[in-house]
Design an enzyme around this catalytic site. Structure first.
Site, mmCIF file in Angstrom:
data_model
loop_
_atom_site.group_PDB
_atom_site.id
_atom_site.type_symbol
_atom_site.label_atom_id
_atom_site.label_comp_id
_atom_site.label_asym_id
_atom_site.label_seq_id
_atom_site.Cartn_x
_atom_site.Cartn_y
_atom_site.Cartn_z
ATOM 1 N N GLU A 33 32.317 3.566 -16.697
ATOM 2 C CA GLU A 33 30.857 3.417 -16.805
ATOM 3 C C GLU A 33 30.416 4.068 -18.105
ATOM 4 O O GLU A 33 30.946 5.107 -18.483
ATOM 5 C CB GLU A 33 30.161 4.136 -15.648
ATOM 6 C CG GLU A 33 30.486 3.580 -14.285
ATOM 7 C CD GLU A 33 29.680 4.292 -13.205
ATOM 8 O OE1 GLU A 33 28.543 3.881 -12.956
ATOM 9 O OE2 GLU A 33 30.184 5.269 -12.643
ATOM 10 N N LYS A 62 32.424 8.591 -16.071
ATOM 11 C CA LYS A 62 31.078 8.345 -16.579
ATOM 12 C C LYS A 62 31.075 8.619 -18.079
ATOM 13 O O LYS A 62 31.915 9.351 -18.591
ATOM 14 C CB LYS A 62 30.080 9.277 -15.899
ATOM 15 C CG LYS A 62 30.027 9.058 -14.389
ATOM 16 C CD LYS A 62 28.608 8.919 -13.909
ATOM 17 C CE LYS A 62 28.531 8.644 -12.434
ATOM 18 N NZ LYS A 62 28.125 7.291 -12.093
ATOM 19 N N HIS A 80 30.150 -0.644 -1.492
ATOM 20 C CA HIS A 80 29.539 -1.857 -2.052
ATOM 21 C C HIS A 80 30.493 -2.635 -2.963
ATOM 22 O O HIS A 80 30.277 -3.801 -3.238
ATOM 23 C CB HIS A 80 28.200 -1.546 -2.750
ATOM 24 C CG HIS A 80 28.330 -0.960 -4.123
ATOM 25 N ND1 HIS A 80 28.561 0.360 -4.352
ATOM 26 C CD2 HIS A 80 28.265 -1.523 -5.345
ATOM 27 C CE1 HIS A 80 28.616 0.579 -5.653
ATOM 28 N NE2 HIS A 80 28.437 -0.551 -6.282
ATOM 29 N N ARG A 124 9.261 10.259 5.771
ATOM 30 C CA ARG A 124 8.331 11.312 6.213
ATOM 31 C C ARG A 124 6.911 11.090 5.704
ATOM 32 O O ARG A 124 5.966 11.642 6.246
ATOM 33 C CB ARG A 124 8.778 12.656 5.607
ATOM 34 C CG ARG A 124 9.830 13.341 6.412
ATOM 35 C CD ARG A 124 10.388 14.511 5.625
ATOM 36 N NE ARG A 124 11.121 15.387 6.515
ATOM 37 C CZ ARG A 124 10.591 16.398 7.186
ATOM 38 N NH1 ARG A 124 9.332 16.711 7.046
ATOM 39 N NH2 ARG A 124 11.336 17.129 8.004
ATOM 40 N N LYS A 177 31.188 -7.114 -3.875
ATOM 41 C CA LYS A 177 31.062 -7.753 -5.191
ATOM 42 C C LYS A 177 31.802 -9.089 -5.184
ATOM 43 O O LYS A 177 32.938 -9.149 -4.706
ATOM 44 C CB LYS A 177 31.655 -6.865 -6.286
ATOM 45 C CG LYS A 177 30.795 -5.655 -6.609
ATOM 46 C CD LYS A 177 31.434 -4.840 -7.717
ATOM 47 C CE LYS A 177 30.691 -3.539 -7.921
ATOM 48 N NZ LYS A 177 29.617 -3.604 -8.904
ATOM 49 N N ASP A 190 9.874 12.010 11.400
ATOM 50 C CA ASP A 190 10.655 13.185 11.037
ATOM 51 C C ASP A 190 11.992 12.961 11.750
ATOM 52 O O ASP A 190 12.040 12.915 12.985
ATOM 53 C CB ASP A 190 9.919 14.430 11.562
ATOM 54 C CG ASP A 190 10.793 15.671 11.475
ATOM 55 O OD1 ASP A 190 11.987 15.543 11.124
ATOM 56 O OD2 ASP A 190 10.279 16.764 11.786
ATOM 57 N N LYS A 232 27.947 5.427 1.746
ATOM 58 C CA LYS A 232 28.857 6.442 1.246
ATOM 59 C C LYS A 232 28.063 7.491 0.466
ATOM 60 O O LYS A 232 26.983 7.127 -0.015
ATOM 61 C CB LYS A 232 29.958 5.818 0.387
ATOM 62 C CG LYS A 232 29.455 5.317 -0.991
ATOM 63 C CD LYS A 232 30.572 5.068 -1.931
ATOM 64 C CE LYS A 232 30.762 6.156 -2.938
ATOM 65 N NZ LYS A 232 29.726 6.300 -3.959
ATOM 66 N N HIS A 285 35.770 3.429 -3.845
ATOM 67 C CA HIS A 285 35.859 2.169 -4.599
ATOM 68 C C HIS A 285 37.262 1.927 -5.164
ATOM 69 O O HIS A 285 37.835 0.853 -4.998
ATOM 70 C CB HIS A 285 34.857 2.159 -5.756
ATOM 71 C CG HIS A 285 33.437 2.419 -5.346
ATOM 72 N ND1 HIS A 285 32.911 1.971 -4.164
ATOM 73 C CD2 HIS A 285 32.431 3.085 -5.975
ATOM 74 C CE1 HIS A 285 31.639 2.344 -4.074
ATOM 75 N NE2 HIS A 285 31.331 3.027 -5.153
ATOM 76 N N ASP A 310 33.206 10.475 -5.587
ATOM 77 C CA ASP A 310 32.196 9.434 -5.802
ATOM 78 C C ASP A 310 32.837 8.059 -6.005
ATOM 79 O O ASP A 310 32.279 7.051 -5.571
ATOM 80 C CB ASP A 310 31.369 9.817 -7.045
ATOM 81 C CG ASP A 310 30.134 8.948 -7.221
ATOM 82 O OD1 ASP A 310 29.471 8.661 -6.202
ATOM 83 O OD2 ASP A 310 29.826 8.557 -8.364
HETATM 84 C C1 BG6 Z 1 28.299 4.325 -6.707
HETATM 85 C C2 BG6 Z 1 28.452 5.685 -7.322
HETATM 86 O O1 BG6 Z 1 28.963 4.261 -5.472
HETATM 87 O O2 BG6 Z 1 28.865 3.360 -7.587
HETATM 88 C C3 BG6 Z 1 27.796 5.733 -8.670
HETATM 89 O O3 BG6 Z 1 27.863 6.640 -6.461
HETATM 90 C C4 BG6 Z 1 28.326 4.633 -9.556
HETATM 91 O O4 BG6 Z 1 28.009 6.997 -9.298
HETATM 92 C C5 BG6 Z 1 28.231 3.300 -8.845
HETATM 93 O O5 BG6 Z 1 27.538 4.609 -10.749
HETATM 94 C C6 BG6 Z 1 28.927 2.219 -9.649
HETATM 95 O O6 BG6 Z 1 28.621 0.987 -9.071
HETATM 96 P P1 BG6 Z 1 28.588 -0.338 -9.948
HETATM 97 O O7 BG6 Z 1 28.331 -1.416 -8.948
HETATM 98 O O8 BG6 Z 1 27.476 -0.165 -10.944
HETATM 99 O O9 BG6 Z 1 29.918 -0.426 -10.610
#
Ligand code: BG6
Length: 490
Positions: A210, A334, A172, A43, A176, A86, A142, A234, A229
């Site tokens: 994490e 986390k 993602h 925007r 990896k 927009d 996602k 994942h 999440d």
């Molecule tokens: C993301 C989550 O999809 O993956 C995050 O939304 C998370 O909360 C992240 O921290 C972890 O990814 P990676 O590649 O750092 O393990």
């Protein structure tokens, strides 16, 4: 091949942190097809040059080895442009169409890196402006939805304007190198396949830990939680990679069909398993690397009375001939004791112990550890004849744990193609192998939904755990009831 990459959400966090650095790496490695255009869309009122300057300044936050030199950036920047839009205004899509028509490209990638609430609007407007031709591919980040119903609604709209072959749903983790190595381990080698079954494997543990907290995403995370999440996507994708049957070939649908079967075979939840086999936690204040860190409820953007989980541990089973009865444990959280993602395949003990030692038959004996991060590698834990023990003047043979250790970063270099770089190149090339199909995603939502429902109907809050630990003790108690333990406890 010419391509246009349109980044909706072009000034957002994901573009700065992941997409631009990955595109630059692909450019530096010479793998980005020449003659491409990358257009950020947002925007803000910016010129092409102002957008380039913004991108350049953001590279200051990227690790040194991955930062462009002046000369590299000016070559990269020649591909970059900007368009103010927009996203709910149809006229702005006509502007986008006009810009694209100035120089029609072979492939047009629309990367929707916006809030999920905009996914359907963007897809509908792309179609209304006639931008959903066969050369178009849409990338959706996602989380795709908040539950099964919202996921279905998004998929339904997107599928009404694009074919499944044009939709690239990102997880993602699948990009990896370490996760691709997992596929290579299973389907490029014959060694483990005869052992990859209930007769030889006692249990499998998937850990994605994490040490980071919610960082600047407090408000988003508070509305999301660890189950949505990390587990719905994942962790379940890792479980599929471990549990799936060998696909008949490497085509995207052959792989996705097998993953879907795993998701469909996950044991259905019952009130009893929901209460016994799922643990949710939330971090309290604690210490990470010797530094005090605040409780989740004190993080910016988080409701001070939040009951959002920052930790989940659960036990499930894949109900099919290969895996019946083998527990699969998943845990993620986390502010845990470290950044550590790995999968442990714990083999059954030797059926008959002839070595008189405390280790014989122990469940720590044979273990394959697939390390995903921070290091990418394999460990195979075995027992070997160690030094003899002298007891009462007699020499007794003793078994000692040993391990074979393979470090893929050392072997192949840690400069391998990163997850976003791999996935972006795959979208441009039209390879869907590492993207998630709608039915897989829906099945994963269907499976997590009873957990979400049971939490929302409970008066109790998640169990607190101190930041810097391995989560609530209930997670250890859950696995201990089966006679097993998490790796750091064994
Ligand atoms: C993301 C989550 O999809 O993956 C995050 O939304 C998370 O909360 C992240 O921290 C972890 O990814 P990676 O590649 O750092 O393990």
């Amino acid at each position: 091949m010419s391509f246009d990459l349109i980044l909706f959400g072009g000034t957002g966090d994901l573009v700065w942190r992941k997409i631009m650095p990955a595109l630059f790496q692909a450019f530096r490695h010479g793998s980005l097809p020449a003659g491409g255009r990358i257009v950020g869309v947002a925007r803000d009122d910016l010129s092409d040059d102002q957008y380039r300057a913004l991108i350049k300044s953001r590279f200051d936050n990227v690790e040194l080895a991955k930062r462009p030199s002046e000369e590299e950036f000016s070559r990269f920047a020649a591909m970059l442009g900007y368009l103010r839009m927009d996203l709910s205004n149809p006229a702005d899509y006509a502007g986008l169409a006009a810009r694209l028509q100035q120089r029609p490209a072979d492939v047009v990638v629309m990367y929707v890196a916006t809030a999920p609430s905009l996914f359907t609007v963007v897809c509908e407007q792309i179609a209304a402006a006639g931008l959903n031709g066969p050369q178009t591919r849409v990338v959706l980040e996602k989380p795709l939805g908040h539950d099964l119903a919202s996921n279905r609604a998004i998929n339904k709209t997107v599928r009404s304007v694009l074919s499944e072959q044009q939709i690239f749903r990102i997880d993602h983790y699948l990009g990896k190198p370490s996760v691709q190595n997992l596929f290579a381990l299973r389907f490029g080698n014959s060694l483990f396949e005869p052992l990859w079954r209930r007769e030889t494997i006692a249990n499998i543990q998937i850990t994605i830990a994490e040490d980071l907290g919610v960082e600047k995403r407090g408000a988003f995370y508070d509305n999301t939680g660890a189950l949505r999440d990390m587990v719905q996507n994942h962790a379940l994708q890792l479980l599929c990679a471990i549990g799936m049957e060998p696909p008949i070939n490497s085509h995207a649908d052959a792989i996705r069909d097998e993953k879907l079967k795993v998701l469909r075979s996950l044991k259905a939840w019952t009130p009893e398993t929901l209460s016994q086999h799922v643990v949710r936690g939330q971090y309290a204040a604690g210490n990470i690397d010797g530094e005090a860190v605040p409780a989740y409820r004190d993080e910016k953007g988080v409701n001070p009375e939040s009951t959002t989980e920052t930790f989940v541990a659960l036990r499930t089973e894949i109900a099919n001939w290969r895996w019946a009865g083998v527990p699969f444990y998943i845990r993620t959280g986390k502010r845990l004791a470290g950044r550590d993602a790995h999968i442990e395949v714990n083999f059954r003990p030797a059926p008959h112990a002839i070595f008189k030692t405390s280790l014989a038959g122990s469940n720590v004996a044979n273990r394959l550890v697939i390390n995903l991060q921070p290091k990418d590698g394999l460990e195979l834990h075995l027992l070997a004849q160690g030094a003899d023990q002298r007891t009462g003047g007699r020499n007794t043979p003793s078994l000692a744990p040993v391990q074979l250790d393979l470090d893929f970063d050392k072997r192949f270099g840690s400069e391998r193609v990163g997850a976003y770089e791999r996935l972006l190149l795959d979208v441009i090339d039209g390879r869907l192998n590492l993207f998630v199909r709608s039915d897989e995603q829906e099945e994963a939502w269907r499976w997590v939904e009873p957990i979400l429902d049971s939490w929302s109907s409970q008066a109790s809050a998640p169990r607190p755990y101190a930041a810097g630990t391995w989560g609530p003790s209930a997670a250890s108690a859950m696995i201990a009831r089966d006679g097993y333990c998490w790796s750091e406890e064994c």
